[in-house]
Design a protein around this motif. Structure first.
Motif, PDB file in Angstrom:
ATOM      1  N   MET A  22      52.907  -8.558 -18.588  1.00 16.39           N
ATOM      2  CA  MET A  22      53.734  -7.418 -18.203  1.00 16.39           C
ATOM      3  C   MET A  22      54.238  -7.606 -16.774  1.00 16.39           C
ATOM      4  O   MET A  22      53.534  -8.152 -15.920  1.00 16.39           O
ATOM      5  N   SER A  23      55.437  -7.155 -16.529  1.00 15.87           N
ATOM      6  CA  SER A  23      56.035  -7.253 -15.201  1.00 15.87           C
ATOM      7  C   SER A  23      56.533  -5.875 -14.765  1.00 15.87           C
ATOM      8  O   SER A  23      57.085  -5.121 -15.582  1.00 15.87           O
ATOM      9  N   LYS A  24      56.343  -5.575 -13.492  1.00 15.11           N
ATOM     10  CA  LYS A  24      56.876  -4.329 -12.939  1.00 15.11           C
ATOM     11  C   LYS A  24      58.317  -4.577 -12.526  1.00 15.11           C
ATOM     12  O   LYS A  24      58.608  -5.504 -11.766  1.00 15.11           O
ATOM     13  N   VAL A  25      59.232  -3.770 -13.059  1.00 13.07           N
ATOM     14  CA  VAL A  25      60.646  -3.891 -12.725  1.00 13.07           C
ATOM     15  C   VAL A  25      61.171  -2.535 -12.266  1.00 13.07           C
ATOM     16  O   VAL A  25      60.597  -1.489 -12.593  1.00 13.07           O
ATOM     17  N   VAL A  26      62.257  -2.576 -11.513  1.00 14.29           N
ATOM     18  CA  VAL A  26      62.924  -1.351 -11.077  1.00 14.29           C
ATOM     19  C   VAL A  26      64.143  -1.133 -11.954  1.00 14.29           C
ATOM     20  O   VAL A  26      65.010  -2.013 -12.084  1.00 14.29           O
ATOM     21  N   ARG A  27      64.199   0.039 -12.592  1.00 13.80           N
ATOM     22  CA  ARG A  27      65.345   0.415 -13.410  1.00 13.80           C
ATOM     23  C   ARG A  27      65.719   1.855 -13.091  1.00 13.80           C
ATOM     24  O   ARG A  27      64.993   2.569 -12.405  1.00 13.80           O
ATOM     25  N   PHE A  28      66.879   2.281 -13.584  1.00 13.58           N
ATOM     26  CA  PHE A  28      67.236   3.694 -13.485  1.00 13.58           C
ATOM     27  C   PHE A  28      67.723   4.165 -14.843  1.00 13.58           C
ATOM     28  O   PHE A  28      68.356   3.426 -15.591  1.00 13.58           O
ATOM     29  N   HIS A  29      67.360   5.426 -15.165  1.00 17.02           N
ATOM     30  CA  HIS A  29      67.637   5.994 -16.484  1.00 17.02           C
ATOM     31  C   HIS A  29      68.753   7.039 -16.432  1.00 17.02           C
ATOM     32  O   HIS A  29      69.103   7.626 -17.460  1.00 17.02           O
ATOM     33  N   GLN A  30      69.295   7.260 -15.247  1.00 25.12           N
ATOM     34  CA  GLN A  30      70.458   8.113 -15.051  1.00 25.12           C
ATOM     35  C   GLN A  30      71.045   7.763 -13.695  1.00 25.12           C
ATOM     36  O   GLN A  30      70.354   7.221 -12.833  1.00 25.12           O
ATOM     37  N   THR A  31      72.324   8.030 -13.507  1.00 24.86           N
ATOM     38  CA  THR A  31      72.938   7.766 -12.216  1.00 24.86           C
ATOM     39  C   THR A  31      72.517   8.836 -11.215  1.00 24.86           C
ATOM     40  O   THR A  31      72.160   9.952 -11.591  1.00 24.86           O
ATOM     41  N   GLY A  32      72.588   8.473  -9.944  1.00 22.33           N
ATOM     42  CA  GLY A  32      72.217   9.420  -8.909  1.00 22.33           C
ATOM     43  C   GLY A  32      71.803   8.727  -7.627  1.00 22.33           C
ATOM     44  O   GLY A  32      72.126   7.557  -7.394  1.00 22.33           O
ATOM     45  N   GLY A  33      71.069   9.458  -6.787  1.00 23.71           N
ATOM     46  CA  GLY A  33      70.612   8.944  -5.508  1.00 23.71           C
ATOM     47  C   GLY A  33      69.463   7.962  -5.674  1.00 23.71           C
ATOM     48  O   GLY A  33      69.036   7.652  -6.801  1.00 23.71           O
ATOM     49  N   PRO A  34      68.931   7.459  -4.559  1.00 22.27           N
ATOM     50  CA  PRO A  34      67.834   6.486  -4.626  1.00 22.27           C
ATOM     51  C   PRO A  34      66.622   6.986  -5.398  1.00 22.27           C
ATOM     52  O   PRO A  34      65.843   6.178  -5.922  1.00 22.27           O
ATOM     53  N   GLU A  35      66.474   8.297  -5.510  1.00 23.04           N
ATOM     54  CA  GLU A  35      65.315   8.858  -6.202  1.00 23.04           C
ATOM     55  C   GLU A  35      65.320   8.559  -7.707  1.00 23.04           C
ATOM     56  O   GLU A  35      64.283   8.706  -8.369  1.00 23.04           O
ATOM     57  N   VAL A  36      66.455   8.117  -8.281  1.00 23.08           N
ATOM     58  CA  VAL A  36      66.481   7.809  -9.719  1.00 23.08           C
ATOM     59  C   VAL A  36      65.881   6.433 -10.017  1.00 23.08           C
ATOM     60  O   VAL A  36      65.638   6.117 -11.192  1.00 23.08           O
ATOM     61  N   LEU A  37      65.629   5.631  -8.995  1.00 19.32           N
ATOM     62  CA  LEU A  37      65.016   4.324  -9.213  1.00 19.32           C
ATOM     63  C   LEU A  37      63.573   4.503  -9.660  1.00 19.32           C
ATOM     64  O   LEU A  37      62.798   5.230  -9.038  1.00 19.32           O
ATOM     65  N   ARG A  38      63.206   3.831 -10.767  1.00 21.13           N
ATOM     66  CA  ARG A  38      61.865   3.966 -11.324  1.00 21.13           C
ATOM     67  C   ARG A  38      61.221   2.602 -11.514  1.00 21.13           C
ATOM     68  O   ARG A  38      61.900   1.620 -11.826  1.00 21.13           O
ATOM     69  N   PHE A  39      59.903   2.555 -11.344  1.00 19.58           N
ATOM     70  CA  PHE A  39      59.146   1.353 -11.648  1.00 19.58           C
ATOM     71  C   PHE A  39      58.671   1.430 -13.093  1.00 19.58           C
ATOM     72  O   PHE A  39      57.937   2.345 -13.470  1.00 19.58           O
ATOM     73  N   ASP A  40      59.123   0.484 -13.903  1.00 22.88           N
ATOM     74  CA  ASP A  40      58.734   0.413 -15.303  1.00 22.88           C
ATOM     75  C   ASP A  40      57.972  -0.884 -15.548  1.00 22.88           C
ATOM     76  O   ASP A  40      58.307  -1.930 -14.979  1.00 22.88           O
ATOM     77  N   ASP A  41      56.959  -0.819 -16.386  1.00 26.64           N
ATOM     78  CA  ASP A  41      56.237  -2.020 -16.804  1.00 26.64           C
ATOM     79  C   ASP A  41      56.826  -2.503 -18.119  1.00 26.64           C
ATOM     80  O   ASP A  41      56.858  -1.760 -19.104  1.00 26.64           O
ATOM     81  N   ILE A  42      57.306  -3.747 -18.131  1.00 26.01           N
ATOM     82  CA  ILE A  42      57.925  -4.288 -19.337  1.00 26.01           C
ATOM     83  C   ILE A  42      57.355  -5.682 -19.621  1.00 26.01           C
ATOM     84  O   ILE A  42      56.812  -6.344 -18.731  1.00 26.01           O
ATOM     85  N   GLU A  43      57.486  -6.105 -20.855  1.00 25.28           N
ATOM     86  CA  GLU A  43      57.120  -7.467 -21.208  1.00 25.28           C
ATOM     87  C   GLU A  43      58.362  -8.337 -21.093  1.00 25.28           C
ATOM     88  O   GLU A  43      59.380  -8.068 -21.728  1.00 25.28           O
ATOM     89  N   VAL A  44      58.294  -9.368 -20.259  1.00 20.11           N
ATOM     90  CA  VAL A  44      59.438 -10.243 -20.037  1.00 20.11           C
ATOM     91  C   VAL A  44      59.442 -11.338 -21.098  1.00 20.11           C
ATOM     92  O   VAL A  44      58.438 -12.042 -21.291  1.00 20.11           O
ATOM     93  N   ALA A  45      60.567 -11.486 -21.780  1.00 18.88           N
ATOM     94  CA  ALA A  45      60.680 -12.492 -22.835  1.00 18.88           C
ATOM     95  C   ALA A  45      60.630 -13.894 -22.250  1.00 18.88           C
ATOM     96  O   ALA A  45      60.941 -14.116 -21.067  1.00 18.88           O
ATOM     97  N   ALA A  46      60.250 -14.864 -23.053  1.00 24.67           N
ATOM     98  CA  ALA A  46      60.300 -16.265 -22.632  1.00 24.67           C
ATOM     99  C   ALA A  46      61.748 -16.635 -22.341  1.00 24.67           C
ATOM    100  O   ALA A  46      62.679 -16.117 -22.970  1.00 24.67           O
ATOM    101  N   PRO A  47      61.980 -17.506 -21.360  1.00 22.91           N
ATOM    102  CA  PRO A  47      63.368 -17.887 -21.038  1.00 22.91           C
ATOM    103  C   PRO A  47      64.036 -18.614 -22.193  1.00 22.91           C
ATOM    104  O   PRO A  47      63.424 -19.441 -22.873  1.00 22.91           O
ATOM    105  N   ARG A  48      65.307 -18.307 -22.402  1.00 23.98           N
ATOM    106  CA  ARG A  48      66.094 -18.987 -23.419  1.00 23.98           C
ATOM    107  C   ARG A  48      66.558 -20.344 -22.902  1.00 23.98           C
ATOM    108  O   ARG A  48      66.268 -20.729 -21.763  1.00 23.98           O
TER     109      ARG A  48
END
Length: 329
Positions: free
Chosen positions: A1-27
């Motif tokens: 699992m990797s911690k990534v920064v994403r946003f789920h709606q537009t807006g100010g810096p407060e919309v930035l969220r840390f999400d844990d995702i599984e990173v796929a193997a490189p193609r």
């Protein structure tokens, strides 16, 4: 699992969220990187607020520039190996990739090995600004010894890069700024002349700085009505590159100068270089050589931690930095 920064709606810096995702193997066209540092760009702020050239698809990823260590390569990738220290160049769309993460996949064409002696922070701060300046000044403008170049908004990260690249080419640099207090910084980077962009005699000052020849190249992200005072100080066959439209008003063009001196006004974007394989490889070689010789060095204004990335965006929005904003992981 990797911690990534994403946003789920537009807006100010407060919309930035840390999400844990599984990173796929490189193609087969990718390498996987453990990120050590990120460069923050104005485009990322615009994308987050819904003001960029493409609309975000949620959850939306961010990040054009990164530096780190290769931890996996796709099948058939031969240019990179596990353990290589590399950087990522803005040569893709946010709809495809985002570098704001602990572990990310990046397209192999956008990856370059870090020259010896360049830190991850420096590498992450390098490629957007130097490739942008290189494209206009060297690839298109063919800047050389004896030329004079006017650099607008010279204390921006791209402006500081442009001064260094112009000095590599042997040109006389005329840096424009709105603040007299920034003159020492610009001269320390290598500016031969520093002028206030709103000086009522800007045309005369540029002509005198260029030895009365006029500027053959102008590299300006501002534009607007004041551009006429720069255009009037251009040489015969000069070219004015507009790349930012920080002043969204129309550029005032003195028509007789255009006609009598055969001046070109040309729009320019970074992606003209990064989306062209040959031009991108030439940019990589030029900039890597400059980093190795220390003729080129990114100016870093401030460094934030990864968990402070919203603060880094706020700092970017304040617009007071001189040089690059970097985030470390």
């Amino acid at each position: 699992m990797s911690k990534v920064v994403r946003f789920h709606q537009t807006g100010g810096p407060e919309v930035l969220r840390f999400d844990d995702i599984e990173v796929a193997a490189p193609r087969s066209t990718e390498v996987q990187i453990r990120v050590k540092a990120l460069g923050i760009n104005r485009a990322e702020v615009m994308y987050r607020t819904g003001q960029y050239v493409i609309d975000p698809q949620f959850p939306a990823t961010l990040g054009y520039e990164a530096s780190g260590e290769v931890i996996a390569v796709g099948a058939g990738v031969e240019a990179f190996s596990v353990g290589d220290l590399v950087s990522v160049i803005p040569a893709f769309s946010f709809a495809e990739y985002g570098m704001y993460g602990e572990v990310v996949n990046a397209p192999v064409h956008a990856v370059v090995k870090n020259p010896a002696g360049v830190s991850h922070e420096e590498a992450a701060a390098t490629w957007m600004m130097f490739v942008t300046a290189y494209g206009a000044l060297i690839n298109y403008g063919k800047l050389s010894s004896g030329d004079a170049v006017v650099i607008g908004a010279a204390t921006s990260s791209v402006g500081l890069a442009a001064i260094q690249i112009a000095k590599m080419a042997g040109a006389t640099t005329v840096a424009l700024t709105r603040s007299k207090e920034k003159e020492a910084t610009l001269r320390a980077i290598g500016a031969d002349h520093v002028l206030l962009s709103d000086d009522p005699d800007l045309t005369g000052h540029i002509l005198r700085a260029s030895g009365s020849r006029g500027a053959r190249v102008v590299f300006d992200p501002v534009g607007g009505p004041n551009a006429r005072n720069i255009i009037r100080a251009m040489s015969h066959d000069g070219v004015y590159y507009q790349y930012g439209a920080l002043d969204s008003r129309d550029i005032a063009v003195p028509v007789m100068d255009i006609l009598t001196k055969h001046i070109v006004i040309q729009g320019y974007e970074l992606f003209e270089i990064t989306n062209d394989e040959k031009k991108l490889e030439q940019a990589k070689a030029f900039i890597s050589a400059g980093l190795t010789s220390k003729a080129l060095r990114p100016v870093i204004d401030r460094v934030f931690r990864f968990d402070e990335i919203a603060d880094a965006h706020r700092y970017m929005e304040a617009g007071n930095q001189i040089g690059k904003i970097v985030v470390t992981l």
